[in-house]
Design an enzyme around this catalytic site. Sequence first.
Site, PDB file in Angstrom:
ATOM      1  N   GLU A  75      28.467  -6.556 -27.299  1.00 38.49           N
ATOM      2  CA  GLU A  75      29.127  -5.917 -28.655  1.00 38.49           C
ATOM      3  C   GLU A  75      29.085  -4.296 -28.466  1.00 38.49           C
ATOM      4  O   GLU A  75      27.994  -3.836 -28.694  1.00 38.49           O
ATOM      5  CB  GLU A  75      28.617  -6.492 -29.890  1.00 38.49           C
ATOM      6  CG  GLU A  75      28.691  -8.046 -30.140  1.00 38.49           C
ATOM      7  CD  GLU A  75      29.939  -8.153 -30.740  1.00 38.49           C
ATOM      8  OE1 GLU A  75      30.807  -7.337 -30.772  1.00 38.49           O
ATOM      9  OE2 GLU A  75      29.969  -9.497 -31.015  1.00 38.49           O
ATOM     10  N   CYS A 134      29.431   0.611 -36.177  1.00 44.05           N
ATOM     11  CA  CYS A 134      30.337   0.191 -34.886  1.00 44.05           C
ATOM     12  C   CYS A 134      31.802   0.009 -35.307  1.00 44.05           C
ATOM     13  O   CYS A 134      32.755   0.407 -34.723  1.00 44.05           O
ATOM     14  CB  CYS A 134      29.698  -1.051 -33.973  1.00 44.05           C
ATOM     15  SG  CYS A 134      29.619  -2.611 -35.223  1.00 44.05           S
TER      16      CYS A 134
HETATM   17  P1  NAD Z   1      22.431   2.359 -26.528  1.00 41.03           P
HETATM   18  O1  NAD Z   1      23.345   1.797 -25.640  1.00 41.03           O
HETATM   19  O2  NAD Z   1      22.148   3.539 -26.026  1.00 41.03           O
HETATM   20  O3  NAD Z   1      21.113   1.549 -26.697  1.00 41.03           O
HETATM   21  C1  NAD Z   1      21.265   0.146 -27.520  1.00 41.03           C
HETATM   22  C2  NAD Z   1      19.983  -0.779 -27.048  1.00 41.03           C
HETATM   23  O4  NAD Z   1      20.008  -0.955 -25.393  1.00 41.03           O
HETATM   24  C3  NAD Z   1      18.684  -0.013 -27.271  1.00 41.03           C
HETATM   25  O5  NAD Z   1      17.751  -0.932 -27.708  1.00 41.03           O
HETATM   26  C4  NAD Z   1      18.161   0.516 -25.826  1.00 41.03           C
HETATM   27  O6  NAD Z   1      16.745   0.839 -25.587  1.00 41.03           O
HETATM   28  C5  NAD Z   1      18.596  -0.389 -25.042  1.00 41.03           C
HETATM   29  N1  NAD Z   1      18.929   0.088 -23.758  1.00 41.03           N
HETATM   30  C6  NAD Z   1      18.929   1.133 -22.981  1.00 41.03           C
HETATM   31  N2  NAD Z   1      19.181   1.369 -21.743  1.00 41.03           N
HETATM   32  C7  NAD Z   1      19.297  -0.002 -21.426  1.00 41.03           C
HETATM   33  C8  NAD Z   1      19.443  -0.476 -20.096  1.00 41.03           C
HETATM   34  N3  NAD Z   1      19.642   0.019 -19.099  1.00 41.03           N
HETATM   35  N4  NAD Z   1      19.456  -2.100 -20.188  1.00 41.03           N
HETATM   36  C9  NAD Z   1      19.349  -2.830 -21.068  1.00 41.03           C
HETATM   37  N5  NAD Z   1      19.163  -2.028 -22.470  1.00 41.03           N
HETATM   38  C10 NAD Z   1      18.816  -0.976 -22.555  1.00 41.03           C
HETATM   39  O7  NAD Z   1      22.946   2.313 -28.058  1.00 41.03           O
HETATM   40  P2  NAD Z   1      22.834   3.034 -29.254  1.00 41.03           P
HETATM   41  O8  NAD Z   1      23.120   4.421 -29.405  1.00 41.03           O
HETATM   42  O9  NAD Z   1      21.516   2.276 -29.771  1.00 41.03           O
HETATM   43  O10 NAD Z   1      23.868   2.360 -30.260  1.00 41.03           O
HETATM   44  C11 NAD Z   1      25.114   2.913 -30.703  1.00 41.03           C
HETATM   45  C12 NAD Z   1      26.147   2.144 -29.955  1.00 41.03           C
HETATM   46  O11 NAD Z   1      26.135   0.849 -30.272  1.00 41.03           O
HETATM   47  C13 NAD Z   1      27.399   2.636 -30.420  1.00 41.03           C
HETATM   48  O12 NAD Z   1      28.486   2.740 -29.460  1.00 41.03           O
HETATM   49  C14 NAD Z   1      28.271   1.680 -31.309  1.00 41.03           C
HETATM   50  O13 NAD Z   1      29.509   1.616 -31.487  1.00 41.03           O
HETATM   51  C15 NAD Z   1      27.517   0.382 -30.767  1.00 41.03           C
HETATM   52  N6  NAD Z   1      27.376  -0.579 -31.558  1.00 41.03           N
HETATM   53  C16 NAD Z   1      28.320  -1.957 -31.454  1.00 41.03           C
HETATM   54  C17 NAD Z   1      28.307  -2.948 -32.207  1.00 41.03           C
HETATM   55  C18 NAD Z   1      29.080  -4.211 -32.018  1.00 41.03           C
HETATM   56  O14 NAD Z   1      29.241  -4.922 -32.852  1.00 41.03           O
HETATM   57  N7  NAD Z   1      30.144  -3.965 -31.206  1.00 41.03           N
HETATM   58  C19 NAD Z   1      27.512  -2.864 -33.303  1.00 41.03           C
HETATM   59  C20 NAD Z   1      26.562  -1.770 -33.568  1.00 41.03           C
HETATM   60  C21 NAD Z   1      26.783  -0.781 -32.637  1.00 41.03           C
END
Ligand code: NAD
Length: 465
Positions: free
Chosen positions: A240, A274
Site C-alpha cells: 500500500e 494516503c
Molecule cells: P516510509 O516508506 O518512509 O516508511 C514506512 C515504513 O517502512 C516505516 O516503518 C519505516 O521504518 C520502514 N522502512 C524504511 N526503510 C525500509 C526498508 N528499506 N525496508 C523495509 N522497511 C523500511 O513511509 P512513511 O513516510 O512512513 O509513510 C508515508 C507514505 O506512506 C506516503 O507516501 C503515504 O502515501 C503512504 N501511505 C500509503 C497508504 C496506503 O494505504 N496506500 C497508507 C498510509 C500511508
Amino acid sequence: MNALLDTITVSAEKGRPIVDAASGEQIGYAPVHSVADLDAAVAAAAAAQPAWAALSSDERAAALRAAADEVDAHAEELAQIIAREQGKPLNGAGARFEAAGCAVWLRSAADTVLEPEVLFEAEGTRSEMHYVPLGVVGAISPWTWPALIAIWQIAPALRVGNTVVAKPSEYTPLSVLAVIELVSRHVPKDVLIGISGDREVGARLAEHPDIAKLMFTGSTRTGREIVKSSANNLARLTLELGGNDAGIVLPGADAAEIAEKLFWGIFINTGQTCAALKRLYVHDSVYDDVVAELAKLAETVPMGPGTDENSALGPLSTDQQFGIVSRLVDDARQRGARIVTGGEAAPELGPRFYRTTIVADIADGAALVDEEQFGPVVPVIRYSDIDEAVRLANASSQALGASVWGDPGEARKLADRIEAGTVWINQHGTLNPAVPFGGVKSSGYGLEFGAHGMKGLTAPKVITT
Ligand code: NAD
C-alpha cells in the site's frame, strides 16, 4: 496518568525520546530494538505459529473479539498517545476515531470467515480451494494512521492462523506498541510481537528468510526496495504505497453543497493520509465558487495541538514533512500560482504547524500538483474540457484513489474512465472494513479488508479427490 503509556515506555538508557508532535515536549522513551532482536522475534513467532494455526477458526475469532473489547476499554489512553505522538486532534476523524477504528477492524476480521470453495465437481472428481495460513507475516507501517494501519495488517493475518512480527514507523512507535500490547493480552505468547527499531530493522524484516508474507504500507520508494528483497526470500507482498489522488468537480456541481465533504476529503489528518484528495480539478464554470467555499473553511476550521479538544486540524507529524510542505508551497508561489489562503507556517501554534492553504491558478507540471504533498495544502486546477481533466487525473504514476463530484449519474459514467484502486462519487477517502482497498500503478498491489484482503494472507491450497 496514562497506564497504557507507562506499560510500553522504557527508561532513558534503553530508549529513544519521543516528543509531542505539536509542542516538542517529551512524552517518553520508546524501545529501540536491534536487528538481533528482530531475528529472535521472527524465530519466536515461527515457533508459536503451528499451535496458533491449530486452534479452531472460532477460537481465533473469539481472541480477536476479546482484543477489540480490550481496545475499547483503553480507547481513551490509546487516543491520547496517538494525539500526542502523531499529532492528529482527538475529535472529528482524529485520534479517538483511530482508536475506535482499531476495535472495528479487529471485530470485522473476527466476523470474516474464509470457507473452502468447490471449484469443480463432476464425474466423481471434486476440487476444493482451501485458504491455509502462510506462517510468519511481517507488518511494516507508516506514521500517518499508525495504530489503525498496523491493525489493518495484524488483524486479518492473525485471524487466519499466521503469527505476526510488526515494525512501526520510527516516528510513531508508541501508538503501535500500545495497540499491540492490548491485542497481545488476548493471544498466546509470541503470536504477535512488536519490534520498534530504525529503518534497518524494517529492511531486515523485509528480507528475512523466515517470513512468508510482508504487509507494507509506506512510500513508493521504500516499496521498491521491498520488492527487491522479495526476489530473495520470495515473500508474498501486499504493498500500500503513496497516493496523489485526483478529484474532479463537474460543471453544474453545487459548490456550497459539496464544500464540507470536499474539505475533509482533502484535509483529513491535516492532509497526511494516503488516500486524501491531493489534486483538485474544477470546471471553469464553478471554479471561483469552489475555491471561495474551500477558502472559507480553511480560514475557519480550528487548527491546534492534538490534545486540545477544540482542534480539528493539527501539526505536521515530522520536521521532514513540514519541510516538504513549505518547499512545495514556495515553489508554487514562485511559479505565479495564487495563494488564496494560508501559504505560511503558523509558529504561534508550535514549530510544526502550517496554515491550511488553498492554492489556485496552478497547473500540472508544478511540483505541488505532480508530487504527493502530504500536508494541509491543496492545489486547485481549472479545466474546461472534461476529457482533458480525465487525462490529467490519469497522468500520475500514482493511482490509489480518485473522486468525482457533481451529478451522480454523470459522475458514475466518468468513474469508469479513471485509473485508480477506488473511485468515490461525491465523497473521498471513506473506508469500510468489508470493502477491499488498494492501489494500482505505483501506488502498489494487493488488497486489504474484507474476504478479498484476507485471502492475501493465506496460501490457496487445492485438494482434489
Ligand atoms: P516510509 O516508506 O518512509 O516508511 C514506512 C515504513 O517502512 C516505516 O516503518 C519505516 O521504518 C520502514 N522502512 C524504511 N526503510 C525500509 C526498508 N528499506 N525496508 C523495509 N522497511 C523500511 O513511509 P512513511 O513516510 O512512513 O509513510 C508515508 C507514505 O506512506 C506516503 O507516501 C503515504 O502515501 C503512504 N501511505 C500509503 C497508504 C496506503 O494505504 N496506500 C497508507 C498510509 C500511508
